[in-house]
Structures are given as C-alpha cells and as structure tokens.
Design an enzyme around this catalytic site. Structure first.
Site, PDB file in Angstrom:
ATOM      1  N   GLU A 233     -10.292  -7.365   5.970  1.00  0.00           N
ATOM      2  CA  GLU A 233      -9.502  -8.370   5.245  1.00  0.00           C
ATOM      3  C   GLU A 233      -8.251  -7.650   4.766  1.00  0.00           C
ATOM      4  OE1 GLU A 233     -10.155 -11.458   5.074  1.00  0.00           O
ATOM      5  OE2 GLU A 233     -12.292 -11.670   5.451  1.00  0.00           O
ATOM      6  N   CYS A 267      -3.205 -11.267  -1.920  1.00  0.00           N
ATOM      7  CA  CYS A 267      -2.973 -11.225  -0.469  1.00  0.00           C
ATOM      8  C   CYS A 267      -2.517 -12.585   0.031  1.00  0.00           C
ATOM      9  CB  CYS A 267      -4.234 -10.782   0.252  1.00  0.00           C
ATOM     10  SG  CYS A 267      -5.677 -11.769  -0.184  1.00  0.00           S
TER      11      CYS A 267
HETATM   12  P1  NAD Z   1      -5.650   0.227   0.184  1.00  0.00           P
HETATM   13  O1  NAD Z   1      -5.725   0.035   1.646  1.00  0.00           O
HETATM   14  O2  NAD Z   1      -4.747   1.268  -0.351  1.00  0.00           O
HETATM   15  O3  NAD Z   1      -7.097   0.566  -0.439  1.00  0.00           O
HETATM   16  C1  NAD Z   1      -8.185  -0.312  -0.315  1.00  0.00           C
HETATM   17  C2  NAD Z   1      -9.471   0.455  -0.544  1.00  0.00           C
HETATM   18  O4  NAD Z   1      -9.644   1.412   0.501  1.00  0.00           O
HETATM   19  C3  NAD Z   1      -9.535   1.256  -1.833  1.00  0.00           C
HETATM   20  O5  NAD Z   1     -10.808   1.092  -2.394  1.00  0.00           O
HETATM   21  C4  NAD Z   1      -9.314   2.700  -1.366  1.00  0.00           C
HETATM   22  O6  NAD Z   1      -9.902   3.651  -2.205  1.00  0.00           O
HETATM   23  C5  NAD Z   1     -10.000   2.681  -0.042  1.00  0.00           C
HETATM   24  N1  NAD Z   1      -9.550   3.683   0.942  1.00  0.00           N
HETATM   25  C6  NAD Z   1      -8.361   4.327   1.006  1.00  0.00           C
HETATM   26  N2  NAD Z   1      -8.333   5.142   2.094  1.00  0.00           N
HETATM   27  C7  NAD Z   1      -9.522   4.989   2.720  1.00  0.00           C
HETATM   28  C8  NAD Z   1     -10.097   5.541   3.911  1.00  0.00           C
HETATM   29  N3  NAD Z   1      -9.433   6.417   4.672  1.00  0.00           N
HETATM   30  N4  NAD Z   1     -11.334   5.151   4.268  1.00  0.00           N
HETATM   31  C9  NAD Z   1     -12.023   4.251   3.521  1.00  0.00           C
HETATM   32  N5  NAD Z   1     -11.543   3.707   2.385  1.00  0.00           N
HETATM   33  C10 NAD Z   1     -10.297   4.071   1.995  1.00  0.00           C
HETATM   34  O7  NAD Z   1      -5.304  -1.211  -0.420  1.00  0.00           O
HETATM   35  P2  NAD Z   1      -4.924  -1.562  -1.906  1.00  0.00           P
HETATM   36  O8  NAD Z   1      -3.587  -0.977  -2.175  1.00  0.00           O
HETATM   37  O9  NAD Z   1      -6.055  -1.257  -2.808  1.00  0.00           O
HETATM   38  O10 NAD Z   1      -4.816  -3.159  -1.831  1.00  0.00           O
HETATM   39  C11 NAD Z   1      -3.651  -3.854  -1.495  1.00  0.00           C
HETATM   40  C12 NAD Z   1      -3.759  -4.433  -0.124  1.00  0.00           C
HETATM   41  O11 NAD Z   1      -4.957  -5.195   0.012  1.00  0.00           O
HETATM   42  C13 NAD Z   1      -2.637  -5.418   0.178  1.00  0.00           C
HETATM   43  O12 NAD Z   1      -2.167  -5.207   1.477  1.00  0.00           O
HETATM   44  C14 NAD Z   1      -3.318  -6.769   0.074  1.00  0.00           C
HETATM   45  O13 NAD Z   1      -2.685  -7.806   0.789  1.00  0.00           O
HETATM   46  C15 NAD Z   1      -4.655  -6.446   0.624  1.00  0.00           C
HETATM   47  N6  NAD Z   1      -5.641  -7.456   0.244  1.00  0.00           N
HETATM   48  C16 NAD Z   1      -6.191  -8.244   1.208  1.00  0.00           C
HETATM   49  C17 NAD Z   1      -7.087  -9.244   0.858  1.00  0.00           C
HETATM   50  C18 NAD Z   1      -7.729 -10.137   1.893  1.00  0.00           C
HETATM   51  O14 NAD Z   1      -8.722 -10.780   1.577  1.00  0.00           O
HETATM   52  N7  NAD Z   1      -7.209 -10.216   3.102  1.00  0.00           N
HETATM   53  C19 NAD Z   1      -7.432  -9.415  -0.482  1.00  0.00           C
HETATM   54  C20 NAD Z   1      -6.850  -8.599  -1.426  1.00  0.00           C
HETATM   55  C21 NAD Z   1      -5.960  -7.609  -1.060  1.00  0.00           C
END
Ligand code: NAD
Length: 494
Positions: A233, A267
C-alpha cells in the site's frame, strides 16, 4: 538495550520511549507467532468472533486514550484523530467480526460443462504468520486494516510500527492483550529500517507493507528472495475533478478539507484539483473563503495538525518552491510555521500550475493543494490519469451518473463521488492502488482473502472423471484425434 524515543511534533518534547528489537531477536518472535498461529487457526470462526468482539469493546472503552496519544505522538488535532484513525479502526473490527465467516465460506465452483461428472469447491485457509509494517501518518487505522482481517482469517501477526509512532503501535498491542486475545498472537516489535528489513527477510508467510514506493520496492525485492507474498500500500497523488455542474460550495469546501486533513499527510488526500473553466473563478473564491478558516500550529479548532516527520517539511517546501519557480501563483501559505517550537507547515494553495511541476507529479504529503483549470471533462480525465500514482480520486458533479462515468475512467483503486476518502468508512469496499501506489488489496472480501491461500478441490459424482473419459485403462493415447475432436465439440460447442 537500544532505546527509540518518540517526540511530539507539536512541541518537540519527548512523549515516551520503547526498546528497539534487535534483528537477531526476530526469528524467536516469529517462532512464537507460529505457535500462536497453530492454536488460533484451529479455532472456529465463532470462537474467533468472540475475541474480535472483545477487542472491539476494549477499543470502544479506550477511544480517548488512543486519540490523546495520536494527538501527542502524531500531532493530530483530536477531532482528526477520531475521524481518521479511531472511528474507522473500530469499524474495521466490527465489519470483520460480523462478516469473516461469510466471506471465507467455501465457494462452490461451476463445473460446467462437466457438471454431471464432477463437483468442485474452494476453501480459504489462513496463510500463517503475517508481518505488518505500517507508515506513520495514520498509526492506528493503517495497522488495523491489516491486523484485523489477518486475525479474522486465522493468521497471527508480528507488526513493526513506524519509528515515528512506536507508542501508538505499542498501545494497539497492549489493547489486544487487555481484550484477552491469546498471548503471542499479536506481537509488536520496534525499530526503523533495519528491524523492518529483518522482519521482511524472516520466516513470515505474508508481508503487508504501507509506506513510500521507494521502500515498497525494497520490501518487494527482499520478500522475493524467499518468494514471500506481499501486499504493498504505497503513495498517492489524488486528483479531484470538479465538473462544470458541480455544487461549487460543497466541492470547494471538500477540497480544502480533504487537502489539509492531518496536514495533508494522507495517502488519499487531495493534492491536485482539476476544475472546469466555466466555474473556476467561483470555485476558487469559495476555496479562498474556506482557507480563511484553517491554519497550522494554532492549537485550536482551525488547526490542521503538525508535520510528523520534520524531514518532510523540506520536501513540501521544495515542491512549493519548484512550483513558484515555474510560474505558479501562491494564493495562501507557502512557508514553514516558525512561531512555535513544533513542526508545522502553513496550509498552502497554489494556482497556475502545470504538470512540469512537482506539486502536480510527485507526492507532496503536506498541506498543499494545487488547482488547475481545464477546458472540459476529457482534459480533466487525461490529466488526472497523467500520474505515476493510482490510489484514490474524486469526481464532483450534481449529475451522479455523469460523475460515475468519469470516475470509472480514472486509473485508481478507489474513487469517491461528491466526497473524498469516505471509503474508509465502508470497510466492505476493497482498498488498494495501481501503478506506483502498489498492489494487493486490504478491506472488503478481497482484503480478508489476501490473508488466505485458496485450496481447490475436485470430487467425482460417480466414478473418477478421468476414468470415465479415458476408460478403465486410463490411457489417453488409446484414442486418436477423432475422439478428442468429438470430445471438445461435445463439451464446448454450446
Ligand atoms: P516509509 O516507506 O519511509 O516507511 C514505512 C515503514 O517501513 C516504516 O515503518 C519504516 O520503518 C519501514 N521501513 C523502512 N525501510 C524498510 C526496509 N528496508 N524494510 C522494511 N521496512 C522498512 O514511509 P513513511 O514515510 O512512513 O510513510 C509515508 C508514505 O506512506 C507516503 O508515501 C504515503 O502515501 C504512504 N502511505 C500509503 C498508504 C496506503 O494505504 N496506500 C497509507 C498511508 C501512507
């Protein structure tokens, strides 16, 4: 023991700390989860439903506790915390507690044209241990849309909250325990990328990841090493299309609300608005009026909330600067709020934008709304689809059939008509994106089946079907092409 501190984005003050889970502890956590899975998956739907209902009651009794923490840890206005996180999260538990059994009932297959020979059906079995890795912006609902259907399907869960909102994640884990769910069924681990990556690379059976496309690609690549299935997502760049016959006041106010809720860290927030030129001026006047009723960092009912990740301010500012350098007009906002110690960005309204600008092509993830006038419906659809993202969108028109026709031409996972992001309150609707917004589904029937593998069965009505087709010697080569041609005609000519 390494500690992870959680800070209040409204004040910069410390809210609390958790202990980081070292990557080498994760195999033990997953083993414990698997043991819990074996017991949990052996329960009937009715037994699991009792637990889910207890969880729902616990959530209803702790709404203020969750909302207050979301206010402190994620800088949300309290009303936004209830609206966007707490209430829909309870709705998801309610939905799957009621519907899981029906949604996972074995499905009888059509065996036509061999129905007189054979029966077929499909059963849905829980995949096993599910890793859940949510983003920081809606720490409650993003976690619940994964863990609730996982539990309802019979899976166990290991989840790693975002390093920016670990306390909310911990609270969800605590509430699961307070509701009396079996120990080890939902385990919370803490840490940043290294912990997340170790969880993805562990012996889990499914990874549900919510976050940026950049990290999503890494997660998919890491999971592919073990052929672990993933649901991704990812980000969004929602378009709102306002047709010439829209209710201008409702659409303009809807745009302001859906573009600045949670300071735009949604998002599925409105980032781009395409307005028919016939109503453009009137729409913009109304938007500007509504803009006067919102602010950032005021701490009162006009406050759209804080920027949770301070690094995000640079990105938001960069998008605004890029737009202005390319000829956009700044109608409102455009700066970081510096009068408070918190992390805030002014709600920002831009016009005279085009698709060469980042505000129209990349995810801004801040309280910035860019409005563009379009000559007609076709241009609006073309521009809305001209995006690497495909998560959500909305179409506004007094003619709902016209709006629905336009909506179905948007290349996105969900669309709202005369509203935006309200689908969160309809958990029977599957949610998920296309293109860079990811793949796989949460919520709805598809959402719970994502946590299952389908096992399909055949059973003969009389003797083995193959024996009837091939004769007692089970040898297809006894029959020449004529037999098989007639066989195909007999079966498929209807
Ligand atoms: P991010 O990708 O930086 O981090 C998301 C999660 O992944 C965090 O818990 C982080 O610790 C973890 N993570 C980081 N590197 C990783 C790796 N290599 N392996 C596994 N896990 C890892 O995202 P963010 O900055 O926390 O969130 C913002 C983004 O999320 C925006 O792009 C937003 O649009 C998106 N988002 C999408 C939805 C949806 O339902 N489509 C909902 C909310 C947010």
């Amino acid at each position: 023991m390494e500690k992870l501190d959680s800070f209040n984005p409204r004040t910069g003050g410390l809210v609390g700390s958790v202990v980081v889970t070292e990557p080498d502890e994760i195999p033990m956590v997953v083993d414990k989860s698997r043991a819990a899975f074996y017991e949990w998956s052996a329960l009937s739907h009715a037994e699991r439903r009792k637990y889910l209902k207890a969880f729902k009651r616990t959530l209803l009794g702790n709404m203020d506790r969750v909302a207050t923490l979301l206010h402190e840890e994620a800088g949300k206005d309290l009303a936004d915390a209830f609206l966007g996180d707490v209430c829909p999260a309870i709705g998801v538990v309610d939905y799957y507690a009621r519907r899981a059994e029906r949604l996972l009932r074995p499905r009888r297959a059509s065996t036509w044209p061999m129905s007189f020979l054979i029966r077929g059906w499909t059963e849905y079995h829980p995949r096993g241990v599910v890793a859940v890795i949510p983003a920081y912006n809606f720490p409650m609902i993003l976690t619940m849309v994964s863990i609730v259907p996982a539990l309802a399907a019979g899976c166990s869960v290991v989840f790693k909250p975002s390093e920016l909102t670990p306390l909310t994640g911990q609270l969800i884990g605590d509430l699961v325990q307070e509701a009396g769910l079996p120990a080890g069924l939902v385990q919370v681990i803490h840490g940043a990328a290294a912990t997340g990556a170790a969880l993805v690379g562990s012996d889990v059976d499914l990874v549900v990841f919510t976050g940026s496309p950049r990290t999503g690609r890494k997660v998919a690549a890491e999971a592919a090493e073990k052929l672990t299935p993933t649901i991704l997502e990812l980000g969004g760049k929602d378009a709102m299309i306002v047709l010439d016959d829209a209710d201008i006041v409702q659409a303009a106010r809807g745009a302001v609300w859906a573009g600045t809720l949670n300071a735009g860290q949604v998002c599925i927030s409105v980032e781009r608005v395409y307005v028919s030129e016939a109503i453009y001026e009137e729409f913009l006047d109304e938007m500007e009026r509504a803009w006067g009723e919102i602010t950032a960092g005021s701490g009162d009912s006009r406050d759209v909330g804080a920027i949770i990740d301070p690094k995000q301010i640079e990105i938001v500012d960069g998008h605004v600067a890029d737009a202005l350098a390319r000829g956009a007009t700044l109608r409102r906002g455009g700066h970081q709020v510096t009068s408070t110690s918190g992390s805030f960005y002014e709600p920002t309204l831009l016009t005279d934008v085009d698709h060469s600008m980042k505000v129209m092509s990349a995810e801004t993830f801040g309280p910035v709304v860019a409005v563009m006038q379009v000559p007609d419906e076709e241009s609006a659809i073309r521009l809305a689809n001209d995006s690497p993202y495909g998560l959500h969108g909305s179409v506004w028109s007094k003619d709902k059939r016209r709006a629905a026709t336009v909506a179905s031409r948007l290349h996105t996972g969900t669309v709202a008509i005369n509203d935006h992001m309200i689908n969160l309150y309809v958990p029977d609707l599957p949610f998920g994106g296309v293109k860079d917004s990811g793949y796989g589904m949460e919520l709805g029937p598809e959402g719970i089946r994502s946590f299952c593998y389908a096992q399909s069965f055949t059973s003969p009505r009389w003797a083995s079907t193959s024996r009837i087709l091939l004769g007692g010697r089970w040898n297809p080569r006894r029959f020449g092409p004529r037999y098989w041609r007639n066989f195909a005609r007999l079966l498929y000519r209807w």
